[in-house]
Design an enzyme around this catalytic site. Structure first.
Site, short mmCIF file in Angstrom:
data_model
loop_
_atom_site.label_atom_id
_atom_site.label_comp_id
_atom_site.label_asym_id
_atom_site.label_seq_id
_atom_site.Cartn_x
_atom_site.Cartn_y
_atom_site.Cartn_z
N GLY A 3 1.09 -1.22 -0.11
CA GLY A 3 0.12 -0.03 0.17
C GLY A 3 0.90 1.25 -0.07
O GLY A 3 0.53 2.17 0.65
N TYR B 239 -13.70 -3.07 10.98
CA TYR B 239 -12.49 -2.50 10.82
C TYR B 239 -11.72 -2.63 12.27
O TYR B 239 -10.55 -2.90 12.46
CB TYR B 239 -12.59 -1.27 10.13
CG TYR B 239 -11.59 -0.44 10.03
CD1 TYR B 239 -10.53 -0.76 9.19
CD2 TYR B 239 -10.86 0.46 10.82
CE1 TYR B 239 -9.18 -0.05 8.87
CE2 TYR B 239 -9.99 1.17 10.64
CZ TYR B 239 -8.87 0.98 9.51
OH TYR B 239 -7.78 1.74 9.50
#
Length: 265
Positions: free
Chosen positions: A17, A159
């Site tokens: 990422g 999350y």
């Protein structure tokens, strides 16, 4: 010119990422400290643009595709990152995120996405990197976690659960690898300024900034410099920890406490 505070010369680092935002800042700061950085990103052209910018500055950077998050794909990624120099010193799992959904709205796909991207990938990357690092008697496995691991946000229970799992992974992996010259740590960002999304709007940033004790969002570099320390030789006695970088946002009991203390309206 004086030597950099943290010298990573000769080190090879993999950043997942790493194409933009926090990941790009991490890749940049590692490269500036002397590391040869492999930037892995799903959107390869974004990573290639960053690598080109770093290379133009006489820094060492190359890219690698991030086609999937399964065990085989991530083992291949680690192998590719180590192949050039025959070593891999630093692995930063920065890729993260998930689609927001309330618990009532959550389906298997969204839950699996949150767990695979944020948590499961930690295991597969560490599993692949540890044998290489063990042979070197040096390794840094680092993860971008989140203050969401310790606080609640509507629509983000999955999350938060994944990031709490990340913090537990960090402790467990740190213990397992402690005698192998490998440290495992993470950074928990709070609100960090972004160039896209609803939270990047000035009116939203101004409003939310009032509830952060320091009074504003953080920057991607705030996370990158914490990662740089954890990647360094100077952090050799730090393992199994996460550094909270949130401008103090997790300190007050409620937003009301911030409003009352600073007299905000």
């Amino acid at each position: 010119m004086s030597a950099p505070a943290f010298d990573l010369s000769g080190r090879v680092a993999l950043v997942t990422g790493g194409g933009r935002g926090i990941g790009a800042a991490i890749a940049t700061r590692l490269a500036e400290a002397g590391a040869s950085v492999v930037i892995a990103n799903r959107t390869l052209d974004v990573a290639e643009a960053l690598a080109a910018d770093l290379t133009a500055r006489n820094l060492s950077a190359r890219t690698a595709p991030l086609p999937g998050l399964g065990r085989a794909e991530l083992h291949d990624l680690v192998g590719s990152a180590a192949a050039g120099a025959g070593r891999l010193d630093i692995v930063v799992h920065n890729a993260g995120g998930c689609p927001w959904a309330s618990i009532d709205e959550l389906d298997e796909e969204k839950l699996e996405q949150a767990l695979s991207l944020n948590l499961k990938a930690c295991f597969w990357l560490a599993q692949a990197a540890a044998p290489i690092m063990r042979r070197q008697n040096f390794g840094r496995i680092l993860v971008t976690s989140s203050v969401s691991a310790r606080v609640a946000m509507a629509g983000g229970a999955h999350y938060s659960a994944a990031k709490a799992g990340v913090n537990a992974f960090i402790r467990g992996a740190a213990f397992e690898y402690a005698r192998d010259g490998i440290t495992v740590n993470g950074v928990e960002p709070g609100f960090i300024a972004k160039d896209r999304g609803s939270m990047s709007k000035p009116e939203v940033a101004d409003r939310l900034g009032q509830f952060i004790p320091v009074g504003h969002y953080g920057e991607a570099d705030d996370i990158a410099f914490a990662m740089l320390y954890l990647a360094s030789e100077q952090a050799k006695y730090t393992t199994g920890q996460t550094i909270v970088v949130d401008g103090g946002s997790t300190l007050p009991e409620t937003g009301y406490a911030v409003e009352k203390h600073w007299g905000l309206s």
